[in-house]
Design a protein around this motif. Sequence first.
Motif, mmCIF file in Angstrom:
data_model
loop_
_atom_site.group_PDB
_atom_site.id
_atom_site.type_symbol
_atom_site.label_atom_id
_atom_site.label_comp_id
_atom_site.label_asym_id
_atom_site.label_seq_id
_atom_site.Cartn_x
_atom_site.Cartn_y
_atom_site.Cartn_z
ATOM 1 N N THR A 234 0.843 -1.123 0.096
ATOM 2 C CA THR A 234 -0.193 0.069 0.082
ATOM 3 C C THR A 234 0.829 1.307 0.099
ATOM 4 O O THR A 234 2.331 1.101 0.099
ATOM 5 N N ARG A 239 -3.337 3.041 2.159
ATOM 6 C CA ARG A 239 -4.254 3.105 0.988
ATOM 7 C C ARG A 239 -3.890 2.377 -0.022
ATOM 8 O O ARG A 239 -2.530 2.010 -0.380
ATOM 9 N N ASP A 240 -4.524 2.182 -1.145
ATOM 10 C CA ASP A 240 -4.357 1.531 -2.495
ATOM 11 C C ASP A 240 -2.993 2.511 -2.966
ATOM 12 O O ASP A 240 -3.056 3.497 -2.865
ATOM 13 N N ARG A 242 -0.851 3.826 -5.470
ATOM 14 C CA ARG A 242 -0.822 4.449 -6.805
ATOM 15 C C ARG A 242 0.915 4.435 -7.373
ATOM 16 O O ARG A 242 1.404 4.878 -6.430
#
Length: 268
Positions: A234, A239-240, A242
Amino acid sequence: MALRSPNLNVMIRAAREASIKLKRDYGEVDQLQVSKKGPADYVTAADIRTEKILRGELTKARPDYGFLMEEAGIVEGTDPDRRWIIDPIDGTTNFVHGIAHFAMSIALQEHGRITAGIVFNPISEELFCAELGQGAYLNDRRIRVSSRGAMDNAVFATGIPFLGRGSEGDHQTFLKEMGAVMAVSSGIRRFGSAALDLAFVAAGRYDGFWETGLQPWDIAAGVILVREAGGLVTDIQGRDLRLEAGSILTANRNLHQPLGQTLRQARK
Ligand code: 2AM
Ligand code: CA
């Protein structure tokens, strides 16, 4: 390993081809022309040459695919949905200092998703590779993240910001994070190649890794290695991930949460 897809074979062939000159360059590192992008930010003739060879080999095999490369940047392909993400030498500072801990990193991104990745250290000849749904491998052996469950047994890797990388504030944040993690773990390692750090998490050598200020090509291949080896990836907030976000937090399933919590608590 299980059957390698044609694309993975293309990636491995390109890396092996590029490694011939790269090993020679490393042997002559004292004579290399080293220019600096900025303080402590090296780019070598070997970076540029390695990237050119990789790009040439990959284009020969897949003429339609695009590129995102550390040195040459973005090259659009006629296929808008497929591109290679390349770091020709991850760990350039090690390379320049004669420390044999650096790697080529090549990932394949299809429709926005990373579907294959390799990280290859041409000196140790360790080849880490993974494909979506197929597991992760070191040379021909299947690898898995570690199974350690307690922070006090765990060894974590990180990257330390340096002159020219990160603001004064980032440097202070890092010191807080390191203080918190060293107080609760078996130790912290800083080897200087994010791609290899991720590969080592995939192989169960490190129990986790975190770093900020990274670029997509530093981590694109390593992320699929860790996921296919059963680890969680993460951003630092949990969080996901990027690829463009620049911050990464990864560990085995037991330690991802406690490591993240330790880091976030330290940042407050
Ligand atoms: P490099 O060797 O390709 O430059 C070490 O902490 C990690 O940070 C390495 O993966 C290194 O990749 C990367 N790195 C070094 N300088 C950087 C910069 N200015 N921006 C982003 N990543 C960098
Ligand atoms: Ca890099």
